[in-house]
Design a protein around this motif. Structure first.
Motif, PDB file in Angstrom:
ATOM      1  N   PHE A   1       0.824  -1.208   0.000  1.00  0.00           N
ATOM      2  CA  PHE A   1       0.000   0.000   0.000  1.00  0.00           C
ATOM      3  C   PHE A   1       0.857   1.256   0.000  1.00  0.00           C
ATOM      4  O   PHE A   1       1.507   1.573   0.994  1.00  0.00           O
ATOM      5  CB  PHE A   1      -0.955   0.005   1.189  1.00  0.00           C
ATOM      6  CG  PHE A   1      -2.004  -1.060   1.110  1.00  0.00           C
ATOM      7  CD1 PHE A   1      -2.951  -1.042   0.083  1.00  0.00           C
ATOM      8  CD2 PHE A   1      -2.047  -2.093   2.024  1.00  0.00           C
ATOM      9  CE1 PHE A   1      -3.919  -2.025  -0.017  1.00  0.00           C
ATOM     10  CE2 PHE A   1      -3.016  -3.080   1.938  1.00  0.00           C
ATOM     11  CZ  PHE A   1      -3.954  -3.058   0.917  1.00  0.00           C
TER      12      PHE A   1
ATOM     13  N   TRP B   1      -8.108   1.063  -1.034  1.00  0.00           N
ATOM     14  CA  TRP B   1      -8.052  -0.358  -1.420  1.00  0.00           C
ATOM     15  C   TRP B   1      -7.923  -0.548  -2.908  1.00  0.00           C
ATOM     16  O   TRP B   1      -7.566  -1.614  -3.370  1.00  0.00           O
ATOM     17  CB  TRP B   1      -9.335  -1.088  -0.971  1.00  0.00           C
ATOM     18  CG  TRP B   1      -9.557  -1.071   0.486  1.00  0.00           C
ATOM     19  CD1 TRP B   1     -10.581  -0.453   1.145  1.00  0.00           C
ATOM     20  CD2 TRP B   1      -8.756  -1.693   1.490  1.00  0.00           C
ATOM     21  NE1 TRP B   1     -10.445  -0.659   2.486  1.00  0.00           N
ATOM     22  CE2 TRP B   1      -9.344  -1.410   2.725  1.00  0.00           C
ATOM     23  CE3 TRP B   1      -7.583  -2.457   1.442  1.00  0.00           C
ATOM     24  CZ2 TRP B   1      -8.809  -1.860   3.919  1.00  0.00           C
ATOM     25  CZ3 TRP B   1      -7.046  -2.905   2.635  1.00  0.00           C
ATOM     26  CH2 TRP B   1      -7.655  -2.606   3.858  1.00  0.00           C
ATOM     27  N   LEU B   2      -8.269   0.472  -3.662  1.00  0.00           N
ATOM     28  CA  LEU B   2      -8.416   0.283  -5.097  1.00  0.00           C
ATOM     29  C   LEU B   2      -7.100   0.284  -5.865  1.00  0.00           C
ATOM     30  O   LEU B   2      -7.085   0.284  -7.089  1.00  0.00           O
ATOM     31  CB  LEU B   2      -9.390   1.328  -5.664  1.00  0.00           C
ATOM     32  CG  LEU B   2     -10.798   1.210  -5.064  1.00  0.00           C
ATOM     33  CD1 LEU B   2     -11.711   2.267  -5.648  1.00  0.00           C
ATOM     34  CD2 LEU B   2     -11.397  -0.165  -5.295  1.00  0.00           C
ATOM     35  N   SER B   3      -5.979   0.258  -5.126  1.00  0.00           N
ATOM     36  CA  SER B   3      -4.713   0.060  -5.835  1.00  0.00           C
ATOM     37  C   SER B   3      -4.628  -1.384  -6.301  1.00  0.00           C
ATOM     38  O   SER B   3      -3.826  -1.718  -7.155  1.00  0.00           O
ATOM     39  CB  SER B   3      -3.526   0.411  -4.929  1.00  0.00           C
ATOM     40  OG  SER B   3      -3.525  -0.429  -3.796  1.00  0.00           O
ATOM     41  N   ILE B   4      -5.479  -2.247  -5.730  1.00  0.00           N
ATOM     42  CA  ILE B   4      -5.475  -3.656  -6.121  1.00  0.00           C
ATOM     43  C   ILE B   4      -6.497  -3.882  -7.233  1.00  0.00           C
ATOM     44  O   ILE B   4      -7.696  -3.709  -7.046  1.00  0.00           O
ATOM     45  CB  ILE B   4      -5.767  -4.558  -4.908  1.00  0.00           C
ATOM     46  CG1 ILE B   4      -4.655  -4.373  -3.874  1.00  0.00           C
ATOM     47  CG2 ILE B   4      -5.890  -6.021  -5.318  1.00  0.00           C
ATOM     48  CD1 ILE B   4      -4.897  -5.071  -2.571  1.00  0.00           C
ATOM     49  N   LYS B   5      -5.993  -4.236  -8.408  1.00  0.00           N
ATOM     50  CA  LYS B   5      -6.846  -4.314  -9.597  1.00  0.00           C
ATOM     51  C   LYS B   5      -7.999  -5.313  -9.437  1.00  0.00           C
ATOM     52  O   LYS B   5      -9.093  -5.083  -9.936  1.00  0.00           O
ATOM     53  CB  LYS B   5      -6.007  -4.669 -10.812  1.00  0.00           C
ATOM     54  CG  LYS B   5      -5.049  -3.546 -11.208  1.00  0.00           C
ATOM     55  CD  LYS B   5      -4.333  -3.879 -12.480  1.00  0.00           C
ATOM     56  CE  LYS B   5      -3.438  -2.778 -12.985  1.00  0.00           C
ATOM     57  NZ  LYS B   5      -2.878  -1.845 -12.046  1.00  0.00           N
TER      58      LYS B   5
END
Lengths: 329, 331
Positions: free
Chosen positions: A140, A255-259
């Motif tokens: 993160f 959280w949306l850094s995780i595709k």
């Protein structure tokens, strides 16, 4: 733990920090629903936190309220209590408990990046640190929020026929996203879901630049294009959002850094904008507080506990009684 | 590489097939034949690219980073390419200023590099990239994109891009190869339609279509139809040419190796559509028995004896050099 127990009760005073159930005396770090509950007898908090609690839960959500300003100390018996800015949302505070020279700091939710809305985070040295660990993994690393918001502006120019629907938690995130849009030069009216109205008005009255806002339910005709609509994330999946034809879904969350998460939530434009510390902020804060002992709560504690131990800092996970796993606000 | 990584990211974020098709079409339009060919190789499953094994990438990361922190992150994310892309520490300023190789250059480099140099090459690329580009690089290197784009979607995009009938693309699809120069030359109207050897490739099957009781029954005339048994095995296509027998599953996977007991006496070039079954003396036994034979790379004599395979033919698709669908039905 010495002065605090696992329910964040300041034992000698029987005062709870962010209690999950009604208690006699509570200190509230900030007004998000997982920290601020209604039904306590006495609440000690910043003015903004109390105001927002009253807006959300009603004037009588506690029997009495006591305002404390940042930096102001309250001495009860042998214990000094001081609130410092946490930089999370308007009114958010860290709580420092000084008991006979032993300093214990409870961060609440915090971020060290200045969002130009909440009073910037202040670093406080302490012996024992109770830190949140929402984004406690090295994966993160939040990007610059001003850059993230440009994705919306770019998409608006590319897709002039579409309504851009941005899911944001109603308190804090929504206002930050609106403020970022204004800073990036977006001057049009922004349309908001009813759940955001009162909080937005409160932020506006606190001199936060939000520009012209209009509540969706005041409109009769939904046939508008090339607009921005801000709503709570749940409304994006709800029937509510069906009224918009030709919509592009976006959401603002760390959280949306995780595709794969983006895909699961059917988000087309993920905005990696968070009001929590990322891994670098967390580790930097732990180091800089010079705490000898670190307790990590709600989130991914394990990696941070490991990291602290590698650095020779005593560290433990602390599961706060009654607190569920963190969903980012 | 930059453009392709962006395409992959947009594809994974697009919920509708139509949007995916538009994105692919847009990509093909803004790149040359060579880049398009390589992109298609990555997107389709025809060309198996596996330059580095997953376990190899993992141990590389363990040697470079703290193993515990890496594994905790991997547990959380669940996808290796994604974990590395987020875990990797690089200078984002460099990522924006320096240029990554083109996709075709990147894959050619990978094809030609010895293993040891491959690692340095990979590390250098990851340093130059932003998280999305890193994600794309690892996905390509380890094979298997899993970005929710079906082969059908890719074919539809090609058809739209080249303004050619989808059916034409379907017909030649299994005869095409990496890096698809002849396909794009045709789509770009530079050359005629590629000629495919009918006895070397799988021919897409016409599978059953649902019938709407209310609407279709009134239009359909039973005189136009013939009924035949549908056997409970797996649908296969058998291509016999030059003494060789090749077996394809209904998706076009070559499953010849699993069924060495399927042989033919004919030496003529034939393509047959049929059902693969097991059972002694060509008496079909249960599907469960057939499953004993599926997905085996090596088959023991014992298994073959116990569950001998055979084919129930439904149709002849090609006989000698001719497409039999041009013949009359009862010939």
């Amino acid at each position: 733990m010495n002065i605090l127990d696992s329910r964040l009760n300041i034992k000698p005073l029987n005062i709870f920090i962010d209690p999950q159930h009604p208690v006699e005396k509570a200190i509230i770090s900030h007004a998000h629903a997982d920290h601020a509950k209604s039904g306590h007898d006495k609440v000690l908090a910043t003015k903004e936190t109390i105001d927002i609690m009253k807006i959300r839960y009603g004037e009588n959500c506690a029997k009495s309220f006591q305002v404390i300003n940042y930096g102001e100390s309250l001495k009860i018996n042998d214990v000094d209590i001081t609130l410092y800015p946490a930089g999370h949302i308007l009114g958010s505070a860290q709580i420092l408990i000084n008991f006979k020279g032993q300093k214990t700091l409870v961060t609440g939710d915090y971020k060290t990046v200045d969002d130009k809305i909440s009073t910037p985070f202040e670093l406080i040295k302490c012996n024992t640190l109770v830190s949140e660990a929402t984004f406690g993994l090295p994966i993160f690393r939040h990007p610059n929020a001003n850059e993230e918001i440009k994705k919306i502006i770019t998409s608006l120019n590319k897709n002039p026929q579409s309504t851009h629907l941005i899911g944001c938690y109603a308190l804090g995130k929504a206002q930050r996203v609106i403020n970022l849009l204004r800073d990036s030069g977006y001057k049009e009216t922004i349309f908001i879901h009813g759940a955001l109205e009162k909080i937005c008005r409160y932020y506006k009255n606190s001199n936060i630049k939000l520009g012209n806002l209009e509540k969706i339910s005041n409109l009769k005709d939904f046939d508008f294009k090339n607009n921005i609509v801000i709503a709570p994330p749940s409304a994006l999946k709800d029937r509510w959002s069906r009224r918009f034809k030709n919509k592009i879904s976006s959401q603002a969350s760390g959280w949306l850094s995780i595709k794969q998460r983006v895909k699961q939530n059917q988000i087309e434009i993920p905005l990696v904008i968070s009001d929590h510390c990322d891994w670098n902020e967390l580790t930097k804060t732990i180091t800089n507080t010079r705490a000898e002992k670190v307790l990590l709560t709600h989130g991914n504690e394990e990696a941070l506990v490991y990291w602290c131990k590698q650095k020779g800092i005593d560290a433990f996970p602390l599961s706060i009684h009654g607190m569920k796993e963190k969903v980012e606000k | 590489m930059k453009k392709f990584a962006e395409l992959l990211e947009n594809l994974i974020y697009s919920p509708s097939t139509n949007k995916k098709i538009d994105l692919l079409e847009g990509y093909f339009k803004s790149n040359n034949t060579l880049e398009n060919g390589y992109a298609l190789s990555v997107l389709s499953s025809n060309y198996k690219m596996k330059f580095i094994r997953v376990s190899e990438i993992k141990s590389l990361m363990h040697s470079k980073f703290d193993k515990t922190l890496f594994e905790l992150s991997y547990d959380y994310v669940g996808d290796l390419a994604e974990t590395i892309s987020l875990f990797w520490k690089s200078n984002m300023d460099i990522a924006n200023s320096k240029k990554l190789p083109l996709l075709s250059e990147f894959i050619k480099n990978c094809e030609n590099k010895p293993k040891k140099k491959m690692y340095d090459y990979l590390f250098n690329l990851l340093d130059l990239s932003n998280p999305t580009q890193r994600w794309a690089i690892i996905k390509i290197l380890s094979g298997g994109l899993r970005i929710g784009v079906s082969e059908k979607t890719v074919k539809k995009a090609l058809s739209k891009y080249g303004n050619k009938e989808l059916e034409k693309i379907e017909k030649i699809w299994h005869g095409l190869n990496h890096p698809y120069n002849n396909l794009f030359d045709w789509l770009d109207n530079k050359k005629p339609e590629p000629i495919i050897d009918n006895f070397k490739t799988f021919h897409p099957m016409m599978l059953s279509n649902p019938i709407d009781e209310k609407k279709d029954f009134q239009i359909l005339d039973h005189k136009d139809f013939v009924a035949e048994w549908k056997w409970d095995g797996i649908r296969v296509q058998i291509i016999i040419s030059n003494d060789k027998v090749v077996l394809f599953s209904r998706n076009g996977d070559d499953i010849t190796e699993s069924f060495p007991d399927i042989t033919f006496f004919s030496k003529k070039n034939v393509v047959i559509d049929g059902e693969l079954l097991v059972g002694k003396n060509c008496q079909p036994s249960s599907f469960n028995d057939l499953q004993q034979r599926l997905n085996r790379k090596k088959v023991s004599e014992k298994i073959i004896d116990e569950f001998p395979a055979f084919i129930k033919a439904y149709d002849i698709l090609f006989f000698r050099e001719k497409r039999s669908s041009k013949f009359e039905f009862f010939r």
